[in-house]
Design a protein around this motif. Structure first.
Motif, PDB file in Angstrom:
ATOM      1  N   UNK A 187       0.940  -1.184  -0.292  1.00  0.00           N
ATOM      2  CA  UNK A 187       0.278   0.204   0.139  1.00  0.00           C
ATOM      3  C   UNK A 187       0.491   1.180   0.162  1.00  0.00           C
ATOM      4  N   UNK A 188       2.157   1.569   0.473  1.00  0.00           N
ATOM      5  CA  UNK A 188       2.617   2.229   0.349  1.00  0.00           C
ATOM      6  C   UNK A 188       4.354   2.462  -0.203  1.00  0.00           C
ATOM      7  N   UNK A 189       4.989   1.043   0.306  1.00  0.00           N
ATOM      8  CA  UNK A 189       6.432   1.321  -0.442  1.00  0.00           C
ATOM      9  C   UNK A 189       6.398   0.880  -1.796  1.00  0.00           C
ATOM     10  N   UNK A 190       5.834   0.025  -2.270  1.00  0.00           N
ATOM     11  CA  UNK A 190       5.738   0.139  -3.776  1.00  0.00           C
ATOM     12  C   UNK A 190       4.231   1.041  -4.615  1.00  0.00           C
ATOM     13  N   UNK A 191       4.059   1.403  -3.962  1.00  0.00           N
ATOM     14  CA  UNK A 191       3.369   2.494  -5.232  1.00  0.00           C
ATOM     15  C   UNK A 191       3.440   3.890  -4.601  1.00  0.00           C
ATOM     16  N   UNK A 192       4.207   4.645  -3.653  1.00  0.00           N
ATOM     17  CA  UNK A 192       4.618   5.840  -3.418  1.00  0.00           C
ATOM     18  C   UNK A 192       6.845   5.663  -4.850  1.00  0.00           C
ATOM     19  N   UNK A 193       6.391   4.337  -5.360  1.00  0.00           N
ATOM     20  CA  UNK A 193       8.378   4.870  -5.944  1.00  0.00           C
ATOM     21  C   UNK A 193       7.862   5.787  -7.574  1.00  0.00           C
ATOM     22  N   UNK A 194       8.768   6.719  -7.543  1.00  0.00           N
ATOM     23  CA  UNK A 194       9.763   6.610  -6.973  1.00  0.00           C
ATOM     24  C   UNK A 194       9.942   8.111  -6.303  1.00  0.00           C
ATOM     25  N   UNK A 195       8.736   8.853  -6.094  1.00  0.00           N
ATOM     26  CA  UNK A 195       8.314   9.821  -5.309  1.00  0.00           C
ATOM     27  C   UNK A 195       8.953  10.639  -3.873  1.00  0.00           C
ATOM     28  N   UNK A 196       8.769   8.330  -3.172  1.00  0.00           N
ATOM     29  CA  UNK A 196       8.743   9.006  -1.871  1.00  0.00           C
ATOM     30  C   UNK A 196      10.677   8.919  -1.542  1.00  0.00           C
ATOM     31  N   UNK A 197      10.905   9.229  -0.547  1.00  0.00           N
ATOM     32  CA  UNK A 197      12.214   9.756  -0.605  1.00  0.00           C
ATOM     33  C   UNK A 197      13.174   8.601   0.486  1.00  0.00           C
ATOM     34  N   UNK A 198      11.738   8.314   1.309  1.00  0.00           N
ATOM     35  CA  UNK A 198      12.544   6.907   2.636  1.00  0.00           C
ATOM     36  C   UNK A 198      12.988   5.712   1.658  1.00  0.00           C
ATOM     37  N   UNK A 199      13.956   5.340   2.471  1.00  0.00           N
ATOM     38  CA  UNK A 199      14.650   3.571   2.295  1.00  0.00           C
ATOM     39  C   UNK A 199      13.948   2.276   3.942  1.00  0.00           C
ATOM     40  N   UNK A 200      13.437   1.601   2.618  1.00  0.00           N
ATOM     41  CA  UNK A 200      13.420   0.555   3.687  1.00  0.00           C
ATOM     42  C   UNK A 200      13.911  -0.144   3.875  1.00  0.00           C
ATOM     43  N   UNK A 201      14.154  -1.186   5.056  1.00  0.00           N
ATOM     44  CA  UNK A 201      14.748  -2.304   4.642  1.00  0.00           C
ATOM     45  C   UNK A 201      13.468  -3.222   5.520  1.00  0.00           C
ATOM     46  N   UNK A 202      14.184  -4.696   4.894  1.00  0.00           N
ATOM     47  CA  UNK A 202      12.776  -5.817   5.799  1.00  0.00           C
ATOM     48  C   UNK A 202      14.009  -6.514   6.025  1.00  0.00           C
ATOM     49  N   UNK A 203      13.538  -7.845   7.054  1.00  0.00           N
ATOM     50  CA  UNK A 203      14.220  -8.946   7.995  1.00  0.00           C
ATOM     51  C   UNK A 203      13.759  -9.027   7.623  1.00  0.00           C
ATOM     52  N   UNK A 204      13.110 -10.845   7.662  1.00  0.00           N
ATOM     53  CA  UNK A 204      12.621 -11.088   8.174  1.00  0.00           C
ATOM     54  C   UNK A 204      12.977 -13.122   8.106  1.00  0.00           C
ATOM     55  N   UNK A 205      12.798 -13.662   9.186  1.00  0.00           N
ATOM     56  CA  UNK A 205      12.946 -14.572   9.780  1.00  0.00           C
ATOM     57  C   UNK A 205      12.416 -15.699   9.857  1.00  0.00           C
ATOM     58  N   UNK A 206      12.237 -16.843   9.735  1.00  0.00           N
ATOM     59  CA  UNK A 206      11.814 -18.207   9.317  1.00  0.00           C
ATOM     60  C   UNK A 206      12.009 -19.379  10.328  1.00  0.00           C
ATOM     61  N   UNK A 207      11.521 -20.664  10.246  1.00  0.00           N
ATOM     62  CA  UNK A 207      12.371 -21.992  11.788  1.00  0.00           C
ATOM     63  C   UNK A 207      12.719 -22.056  10.407  1.00  0.00           C
ATOM     64  N   UNK A 208      13.029 -22.578   8.851  1.00  0.00           N
ATOM     65  CA  UNK A 208      13.355 -23.086   7.899  1.00  0.00           C
ATOM     66  C   UNK A 208      12.973 -23.022   6.245  1.00  0.00           C
ATOM     67  N   UNK A 209      13.282 -22.959   5.536  1.00  0.00           N
ATOM     68  CA  UNK A 209      13.098 -22.550   4.499  1.00  0.00           C
ATOM     69  C   UNK A 209      11.439 -22.769   3.849  1.00  0.00           C
ATOM     70  N   UNK A 210      11.388 -23.851   3.922  1.00  0.00           N
ATOM     71  CA  UNK A 210      10.084 -24.091   4.028  1.00  0.00           C
ATOM     72  C   UNK A 210       8.641 -23.531   4.422  1.00  0.00           C
ATOM     73  N   UNK A 211       8.851 -22.624   6.160  1.00  0.00           N
ATOM     74  CA  UNK A 211       8.138 -21.670   6.563  1.00  0.00           C
ATOM     75  C   UNK A 211       7.786 -20.827   5.489  1.00  0.00           C
ATOM     76  N   UNK A 212       9.036 -20.050   4.839  1.00  0.00           N
ATOM     77  CA  UNK A 212       8.946 -18.587   4.275  1.00  0.00           C
ATOM     78  C   UNK A 212       7.445 -18.772   3.990  1.00  0.00           C
ATOM     79  N   UNK A 213       7.594 -17.020   3.815  1.00  0.00           N
ATOM     80  CA  UNK A 213       5.935 -16.650   3.113  1.00  0.00           C
ATOM     81  C   UNK A 213       6.304 -17.469   2.012  1.00  0.00           C
ATOM     82  N   UNK A 214       4.493 -17.562   1.497  1.00  0.00           N
ATOM     83  CA  UNK A 214       4.292 -18.128  -0.084  1.00  0.00           C
ATOM     84  C   UNK A 214       4.906 -17.983  -1.126  1.00  0.00           C
TER      85      UNK A 214
END
Length: 337
Positions: A187-214
């Protein structure tokens, strides 16, 4: 708001180990009776067939599809009729992170879930739902079949977004705690490109690789990170790699948990380093109070405690602890979702 997505209010456990068996039985019965009879918002809120979706009442939604992702998660699509979408525009456009409550009709308990992509013009909402061994609502949702009715209420806003408030936003998640950040991405990060100046970082952790998001989530995140690395960075971490994830060969993937070194690597990657700091390190904190950086943390409570310190009383923010305290973050720079 309570931790996402399958935890609601904390459960109170009564201990009567020193009580006589008869007294313990009476007390246990009283606790059970109090649980079901004591007034509770999820049990007292009415159900409306005609009023627009609102936090004050439940609205019947139809389960459109339920797709198994792995051994304990499903991707579930809900739909409400178009005339029940709030007309005030609160669910469309760039908006804060928001969630809905889903009610288990069998035991009259509700839990919060975050629609991955908000709600579309047809009234569709996509949820990534995990069935925890002791999670009543998650297991109940997994048992539902397409065309069955599910009662929801909301939206409940979690975090307000202000384009000019932060230069950097670092999102750290574990398990299904990624759902509010994926909604923010959509809703924010992708639609606002390239006008937004804020930089985003996502660090995500799962127990195993099969538990990662779909894949429907992972492909969007990894593709965007590769094309727009100046605006969005992605780091994926697993406790153990079972080889099941298609992203295992990408440079975003690491084996091991999100630790102090991993967070420091991402937040210091753009900071000029002198030869002295490279050789001997720096005694200064990585995050100064003047730095316009915000950390958003969401996931299981043990992970939140390790990253940002435990919640305060009644799920208040509490003091900053864990890794972010070691980095020098202040309470104004940390938000536990």
């Amino acid at each position: 708001m309570p931790p996402f997505p399958n935890t609601g209010r904390s459960q109170r456990v009564f201990s009567a180990t020193r009580a006589a068996p008869g007294v313990a039985g009476l007390l246990a019965g009283a606790c059970i009776a109090a649980y079901f009879l004591y007034p509770d918002q999820s049990r007292s809120a009415p159900t409306s067939q005609d009023a627009p979706l609102s936090p004050t009442h439940f609205t019947p939604a139809t389960l459109v599809s339920s797709e198994t992702c792995n051994h304990d998660t499903k991707l579930m699509k809900l739909n409400i009729p178009r005339h029940l979408i709030p007309a005030d525009g609160s669910l469309h456009g760039c908006r804060p992170i928001w969630s809905i409550f889903v009610k288990d009709d069998d035991i009259q308990v509700e839990r919060p879930y975050t629609p991955l992509e908000g709600i579309d013009e047809e009234g569709n909402m996509l949820l990534w739902v995990k069935a925890y061994p002791k999670g009543e609502v998650g297991r109940w949702l997994h048992s539902k079949r397409p065309n069955e009715q599910i009662e929801i209420r909301g939206p409940l806003k979690t975090w307000l977004w202000n384009e000019h408030e932060w230069d950097e936003v670092v999102m750290i998640s574990g398990g299904t705690g990624i759902t509010p950040f994926y909604q923010l991405f959509h809703s924010v990060i992708r639609p606002a490109y390239p006008t937004s100046k804020t930089r985003f970082t996502l660090l995500h952790s799962s127990r195993t690789s099969s538990d990662l998001p779909p894949p429907v989530m992972m492909h969007q995140l990894t593709d965007y990170a590769e094309k727009h690395s100046d605006r969005f960075r992605l780091g994926l971490f697993v406790d153990s790699n079972d080889g099941s994830a298609a992203v295992a060969s990408r440079n975003t993937f690491s084996e091991g948990r999100i630790n102090l070194e991993a967070v420091r690597k991402y937040i210091e990657s753009d900071t000029p380093q002198t030869w002295w700091n490279r050789a001997f390190g720096s005694s200064k904190p990585a995050v100064s109070p003047q730095r316009r950086i915000l950390f958003l943390v969401c996931g299981p409570e043990p992970m939140i405690s390790a990253i940002a310190g435990p919640y305060g009383r009644n799920f208040s923010q509490g003091p900053v602890g864990g890794i972010l305290a070691e980095l020098g973050c202040t309470s104004a720079q940390v938000r536990k979702l």
